[in-house]
Write a protein that holds these residues in place. Structure first.
Motif, short mmCIF file in Angstrom:
data_model
loop_
_atom_site.label_atom_id
_atom_site.label_comp_id
_atom_site.label_asym_id
_atom_site.label_seq_id
_atom_site.Cartn_x
_atom_site.Cartn_y
_atom_site.Cartn_z
N PHE A 21 0.83 -1.21 0.00
CA PHE A 21 0.00 0.00 0.00
C PHE A 21 0.86 1.26 0.00
CE2 PHE A 21 -3.56 -2.57 2.12
CZ PHE A 21 -4.13 -2.86 0.89
N VAL A 22 1.96 1.25 0.72
CA VAL A 22 2.86 2.41 0.75
C VAL A 22 3.47 2.62 -0.63
CG1 VAL A 22 5.07 3.24 1.65
CG2 VAL A 22 3.34 2.35 3.20
N THR A 23 3.89 1.55 -1.29
CA THR A 23 4.46 1.66 -2.63
C THR A 23 3.43 2.16 -3.63
OG1 THR A 23 5.99 -0.14 -2.13
CG2 THR A 23 5.68 0.41 -4.45
N ALA A 24 2.21 1.66 -3.56
CA ALA A 24 1.16 2.12 -4.46
C ALA A 24 0.85 3.59 -4.22
CB ALA A 24 -0.10 1.28 -4.28
N GLY A 25 0.80 4.01 -2.99
CA GLY A 25 0.57 5.42 -2.68
C GLY A 25 1.69 6.31 -3.17
N ALA A 26 2.92 5.86 -3.01
CA ALA A 26 4.07 6.63 -3.49
C ALA A 26 4.05 6.73 -5.02
CB ALA A 26 5.37 5.99 -3.02
N GLY A 31 3.11 10.00 -9.82
CA GLY A 31 2.38 10.28 -11.06
C GLY A 31 1.79 11.68 -11.08
N GLN A 32 1.26 12.12 -9.95
CA GLN A 32 0.72 13.48 -9.86
C GLN A 32 1.83 14.51 -9.97
OE1 GLN A 32 -2.52 14.51 -9.75
NE2 GLN A 32 -2.86 12.37 -10.26
N ARG A 33 2.97 14.22 -9.38
CA ARG A 33 4.12 15.12 -9.48
C ARG A 33 4.57 15.23 -10.92
NH1 ARG A 33 9.57 14.03 -9.27
NH2 ARG A 33 10.84 15.86 -8.89
N MET A 34 4.61 14.11 -11.63
CA MET A 34 5.01 14.11 -13.04
C MET A 34 4.04 14.94 -13.88
SD MET A 34 7.81 12.37 -13.65
CE MET A 34 7.68 11.84 -15.32
N ALA A 35 2.75 14.82 -13.59
CA ALA A 35 1.76 15.61 -14.32
C ALA A 35 1.97 17.10 -14.07
CB ALA A 35 0.34 15.19 -13.91
N GLY A 36 2.28 17.46 -12.84
CA GLY A 36 2.55 18.86 -12.51
C GLY A 36 3.79 19.39 -13.21
N VAL A 37 4.82 18.57 -13.28
CA VAL A 37 6.05 18.98 -13.97
C VAL A 37 5.78 19.16 -15.46
CG1 VAL A 37 8.39 18.26 -14.60
CG2 VAL A 37 7.59 17.95 -12.27
N LEU A 91 11.27 3.84 -9.00
CA LEU A 91 11.74 2.50 -8.62
C LEU A 91 12.23 1.72 -9.84
CD1 LEU A 91 9.01 1.47 -6.02
CD2 LEU A 91 11.27 2.40 -5.57
N ARG A 92 12.99 2.37 -10.66
CA ARG A 92 13.57 1.83 -11.90
C ARG A 92 12.53 1.48 -12.96
NH1 ARG A 92 17.57 -2.66 -10.04
NH2 ARG A 92 16.49 -2.57 -8.07
N LEU A 93 11.31 1.92 -12.80
CA LEU A 93 10.27 1.72 -13.81
C LEU A 93 10.07 3.04 -14.55
CD1 LEU A 93 7.70 -0.26 -11.67
CD2 LEU A 93 9.23 -1.18 -13.40
#
Length: 106
Positions: A21-26, A31-37, A91-93
């Motif tokens: 759950f922590v990994t999915a939340g991160a 993804g939201q940060r990438m959209a903002g950038v 995470l290397r993805l």
């Protein structure tokens, strides 16, 4: 003895679920940060194309993206409308986002 094994199994399953759950939340936050950038980079390119800021539009978008730790994957201009794609990794993805900015359609 059986109770100890069961307790260890439950603790292990709980820890595995919590880590998932922590990994999915991160990943969602990234993804939201990438959209903002991508939005910021597209706005920078559109502002430069309109003459509000000096410089070359795609170079300005690259500056904004690199300041946030991302790379420009694509940058195109159609008049004053800028479309910018950025790429990074979580995470290397591979992760990417695209945004478009410009004046509203008339």
């Amino acid at each position: 003895m059986a109770g100890t094994v069961l307790s260890v199994g439950i603790a292990f399953c709980t820890a595995t679920l919590a880590a998932s759950f922590v990994t999915a939340g991160a990943a969602a936050a990234f993804g939201q940060r990438m959209a903002g950038v991508a939005d910021a980079a597209a706005l920078a390119a559109a502002d430069t194309a309109s003459g509000a800021v000096t410089g070359i539009p795609c170079d300005r978008a690259a500056e904004v993206a690199s300041a946030a730790g991302a790379d420009i994957a694509s940058c195109s201009l159609d008049g004053l409308v800028a479309t910018v794609g950025i790429a990074s990794s979580f995470l290397r993805l591979p992760a990417s986002a695209t945004a478009r900015a410009g004046p509203p359609p008339s």
